[in-house]
Scaffold this motif. Structure first.
Motif, mmCIF file in Angstrom:
data_model
loop_
_atom_site.group_PDB
_atom_site.id
_atom_site.type_symbol
_atom_site.label_atom_id
_atom_site.label_comp_id
_atom_site.label_asym_id
_atom_site.label_seq_id
_atom_site.Cartn_x
_atom_site.Cartn_y
_atom_site.Cartn_z
ATOM 1 N N PHE A 340 0.816 -1.359 -0.010
ATOM 2 C CA PHE A 340 0.036 0.018 0.107
ATOM 3 C C PHE A 340 0.853 1.346 0.075
ATOM 4 N N ASN A 341 0.402 2.302 -0.877
ATOM 5 C CA ASN A 341 0.974 3.430 -0.683
ATOM 6 C C ASN A 341 0.793 4.132 0.623
ATOM 7 N N CYS A 342 1.550 5.118 1.048
ATOM 8 C CA CYS A 342 1.401 5.808 2.270
ATOM 9 C C CYS A 342 2.253 7.253 2.328
ATOM 10 N N HIS A 343 1.748 7.879 3.299
ATOM 11 C CA HIS A 343 2.576 9.000 3.296
ATOM 12 C C HIS A 343 3.919 8.815 4.301
ATOM 13 N N LEU A 344 4.961 9.213 4.057
ATOM 14 C CA LEU A 344 6.105 8.895 4.993
ATOM 15 C C LEU A 344 6.780 10.473 4.955
ATOM 16 N N PRO A 345 7.158 10.655 6.447
ATOM 17 C CA PRO A 345 7.752 12.093 6.479
ATOM 18 C C PRO A 345 8.390 12.618 5.475
ATOM 19 N N PHE A 346 9.441 11.993 4.863
ATOM 20 C CA PHE A 346 10.230 12.623 3.724
ATOM 21 C C PHE A 346 9.417 13.493 2.830
ATOM 22 N N MET A 347 8.209 12.615 2.744
ATOM 23 C CA MET A 347 7.186 13.454 1.550
ATOM 24 C C MET A 347 6.677 15.006 1.755
ATOM 25 N N ASP A 348 6.718 15.298 3.267
ATOM 26 C CA ASP A 348 6.447 16.747 3.569
ATOM 27 C C ASP A 348 7.310 17.597 3.095
ATOM 28 N N GLU A 349 8.505 17.196 2.499
ATOM 29 C CA GLU A 349 9.286 18.200 1.957
ATOM 30 C C GLU A 349 9.318 18.480 0.453
ATOM 31 N N LEU A 350 8.250 17.615 -0.213
ATOM 32 C CA LEU A 350 8.403 17.427 -1.714
ATOM 33 C C LEU A 350 7.122 18.475 -2.021
ATOM 34 N N SER A 351 7.555 18.782 -3.377
ATOM 35 C CA SER A 351 6.466 19.695 -4.006
ATOM 36 C C SER A 351 5.223 18.981 -4.267
ATOM 37 N N PHE A 352 4.242 19.520 -4.678
ATOM 38 C CA PHE A 352 3.024 18.712 -4.993
ATOM 39 C C PHE A 352 3.256 17.857 -6.176
ATOM 40 N N GLU A 353 4.016 18.209 -7.153
ATOM 41 C CA GLU A 353 3.980 17.349 -8.297
ATOM 42 C C GLU A 353 4.985 16.273 -7.983
ATOM 43 N N GLU A 354 6.152 16.605 -7.402
ATOM 44 C CA GLU A 354 7.008 15.081 -6.646
ATOM 45 C C GLU A 354 6.236 14.409 -5.875
ATOM 46 N N ARG A 355 5.301 14.821 -4.856
ATOM 47 C CA ARG A 355 4.724 14.019 -4.105
ATOM 48 C C ARG A 355 3.569 13.295 -4.925
ATOM 49 N N MET A 356 2.990 13.697 -5.979
ATOM 50 C CA MET A 356 2.197 12.780 -6.665
ATOM 51 C C MET A 356 2.909 11.795 -7.408
ATOM 52 N N LYS A 357 4.212 12.061 -7.856
ATOM 53 C CA LYS A 357 4.887 11.082 -8.571
ATOM 54 C C LYS A 357 5.101 9.703 -7.548
ATOM 55 N N VAL A 358 5.131 10.214 -6.221
ATOM 56 C CA VAL A 358 5.400 8.901 -5.086
ATOM 57 C C VAL A 358 4.139 8.308 -4.874
ATOM 58 N N ARG A 359 3.051 9.195 -4.948
ATOM 59 C CA ARG A 359 1.470 8.597 -4.499
ATOM 60 C C ARG A 359 1.061 7.695 -5.759
ATOM 61 N N CYS A 360 1.505 7.969 -7.022
ATOM 62 C CA CYS A 360 1.260 6.852 -8.053
ATOM 63 C C CYS A 360 1.762 5.587 -7.927
ATOM 64 N N LYS A 361 3.041 5.190 -7.078
ATOM 65 C CA LYS A 361 3.661 3.971 -6.809
ATOM 66 C C LYS A 361 2.658 3.129 -6.203
ATOM 67 N N GLN A 362 2.815 1.916 -6.408
ATOM 68 C CA GLN A 362 1.929 0.902 -5.683
ATOM 69 C C GLN A 362 2.317 0.670 -4.206
ATOM 70 N N GLY A 363 3.457 1.124 -3.679
ATOM 71 C CA GLY A 363 3.562 1.435 -2.143
ATOM 72 C C GLY A 363 4.606 0.222 -1.615
ATOM 73 N N ARG A 364 4.412 0.073 -0.420
ATOM 74 C CA ARG A 364 5.441 -0.694 0.494
ATOM 75 C C ARG A 364 4.461 -1.863 0.991
ATOM 76 N N PRO A 365 5.189 -2.981 1.394
ATOM 77 C CA PRO A 365 4.848 -3.963 2.043
ATOM 78 C C PRO A 365 4.590 -3.802 3.516
ATOM 79 N N PRO A 366 3.321 -4.246 4.012
ATOM 80 C CA PRO A 366 3.370 -4.473 5.504
ATOM 81 C C PRO A 366 3.963 -5.395 6.032
#
Ligand code: AMP
Length: 543
Positions: A340-366
């Protein structure tokens, strides 16, 4: 070894409902019912009815280990079947009514279903193949006496009315204590190549999966939730939600057969749903309805989308226009939830466009899901977001072998090859590049069909797009884009190619764009590339 001194318990699936009944007895399961009208029931009452069903199943002669089919919408009765069947030690086998008749015939025979619990909407689906189902002893129609018709009774096999079966029983039932390795449910893969394959989940799997999927960075479930379960209970074990939502006392909102944009919107509004989940093609129906009617969904916080890649335009659209977070997930029938994709602290520093690129990924394993990418020789590839290879998974929520298969589905080290190709970046975000068979091999270079499709649907006038590798005299394969236009729109080929060229290298651009009226979809609502390939494989050569 010094053994721990804590109690042991083998958890069974029915324990989840028992817990919900005891501690969240009034929390409702709300259904847009097949018969029409909204049906409400609390977990306590639903548990009582499940106990009545258990008595009825025993009276019908259902034994532990029997595979009993369900062909049904998401409804409270279907939920009772999930718990009642697995509770007595039988196996709840969810059948997908959208499969082709020969696939349904294959699956029912392979699983040797003795009974099928069926919604009135799907009786004809079974009736069509009934004479080819030798193990089937009867149908239970999931409705009340008033909605049973003479036609149903003349189908040529014993037919029972669900509500009549329950009425004849008490709610006293002592559930057997089953070994947690006992099989509880069975779901077949959609079988885009070859015959569908059965995935047999155990009680332990279902309990483990429920606890993990309630996790904050998975479905983040709690008793505060009103969860609209759009994903069908027959798709990949209903993504585990028919078990994990009751486990935490959340309210389940079940759309029954009403899957159009207006019905979904109305249900969200009235039941104040804060979460929902579906494949992208179904979410398109919802967002199109909101867009074209200028509506908002203020109660909604999180939408979970998976099953195929979620385009950036959808994630952005829900966030920007509706203030809803989209959580992109990846999984398969063989694993249910995988990442699942999720919001990690490093993403706070990203621009909207950069954050969207990460949010499009399928995510990390629980926890509990091991994951790696490997090259064709099986060597592990780096987590640099660039290297791509076969996605392999391992762990207690991954299949060991398919139902009735003689051989393990794993390699010698216990890894399961998902058939997907992906990257993993330095933050652990996995991104699917393609299905192995869908990757476009153009003159020795690989082009991701998923990437091209996702960019194409960012065009405001494109409804849905499929990118195929089709035969080419010089380059072996080249991408061809198949597009369905949004209603009332008429985008030009060049405007679509312009959008793609803003994100992709020139050699990755599709050689042509073909407009069609309707996209073929699989039984689980994903783009079905098989008929497209058959029709267009020589398109560029002929052209
Ligand atoms: P099924 O068992 O029918 O759910 O199909 C599983 C397959 O669907 C996976 O192996 C992937 O190819 C595909 N899939 C599931 N989720 C995603 C996703 N978020 N993005 C891309 N492909 C996905």
């Amino acid at each position: 070894m010094i053994p721990g001194l804590m109690q042991k318990k083998q958890f069974n699936v029915i324990d989840i409902l028992q817990h919900a009944a005891t501690w969240y007895g009034d929390v409702e399961v709300v259904t847009n019912s097949v018969e029409g009208g909204v049906h409400r029931i609390g977990y306590a009452k639903l548990y009582d009815r499940t106990s009545q069903l258990a008595n009825a199943l025993q009276r019908l002669g259902v034994n532990s280990g029997d595979r009993i089919g369900t062909m049904a919408w998401n409804t409270w009765r279907h939920l009772e079947c999930w718990y009642g069947l697995s509770g007595i030690g039988a196996i709840c086998h969810t059948l997908n009514p959208r499969l082709f008749p020969d696939q349904i015939e294959y699956i029912v025979n392979h699983a040797q279903n003795r009974f099928i619990f069926v919604d009135t909407s799907f009786i004809s689906v079974i009736a069509n193949v009934l004479d080819k189902l030798p193990t089937l002893e009867g149908l239970v129609v999931m409705t009340d006496k008033e909605n049973m018709t003479d036609d149903m009774l003349k189908i040529g096999i014993p037919v029972y009315c669900y509500e009549e079966l329950l009425e004849a029983e008490t709610s006293d039932f002592v559930w057997p204590l089953l070994d947690e390795d006992t099989a509880s449910s069975l779901c077949y893969t959609s079988g885009t190549t070859g015959n569908p394959k059965g995935v047999l989940y155990s009680h332990e799997f279902n309990l483990n999966h429920s606890m993990i999927s309630a996790h904050g960075d998975v479905f983040d479930l709690s008793a505060k939730d009103s969860f609209l379960l759009i994903v069908p209970m027959f798709h990949a074990n209903g993504w585990g939600l028919p078990l994990s939502v009751p486990m935490v006392g959340g309210k389940l909102v079940l759309p029954g057969p009403f899957m159009d944009g207006k019905s979904l919107y109305d249900f969200i509004k009235v039941e104040k749903c804060n979460k929902t989940c579906a494949v992208p093609t179904v979410m398109t129906i919802l967002i199109d309805h909101l867009d074209s009617n200028n509506l908002q969904i203020p109660s909604m916080n999180e939408i979970y989308i998976g099953g195929s890649a979620v385009p950036q335009s959808m994630i952005e659209g829900f966030e920007v226009r509706y203030n809803v977070d989209v959580n992109h997930g990846w999984g398969m029938t063989e694993t249910v939830v995988g990442t699942f994709n999720c919001h990690l602290p490093f993403m706070d520093e990203l621009s909207f466009e950069e954050r969207m690129k990460v949010r499009c990924k399928q995510g990390r394993p629980p926890f509990g899901m091991e994951m790696k990418i490997v090259d064709n020789e099986g060597n592990s590839l780096p987590h640099d977001g660039v290297a791509f290879g076969k996605l392999m998974v391992r762990g207690p929520r991954v299949i060991e072998r398919y139902y009735k298969a003689k051989e393990s589905a794993l390699d010698k080290d216990g890894w399961f090859d998902t058939g997907d190709v992906s990257t993993i970046d330095k933050y652990g975000f996995m991104q699917i590049t393609d299905r192995t068979k869908d990757i476009i091999k153009s003159g020795g270079e690989w082009i991701s069909s998923v990437d091209i499709e996702n960019t194409a649907v960012g065009h405001p006038e494109v409804q849905i797009a499929a990118c195929l590798g089709v035969k080419h005299m010089k380059w072996e394969e080249r991408p061809l884009l198949i597009v369905v236009k949004k209603e009332g729109c008429d985008p030009s080929k060049s405007s679509i190619l312009d959008i793609i060229s803003s994100e992709h290298a020139k050699w990755q651009l599709p050689d042509d764009v073909v407009f069609i009226d309707e996209m073929p979809l699989t039984a689980t609502g994903k783009i079905d590339k098989k008929p497209l390939r058959t029709k267009y494989e020589d398109f560029l050569i002929e052209g």
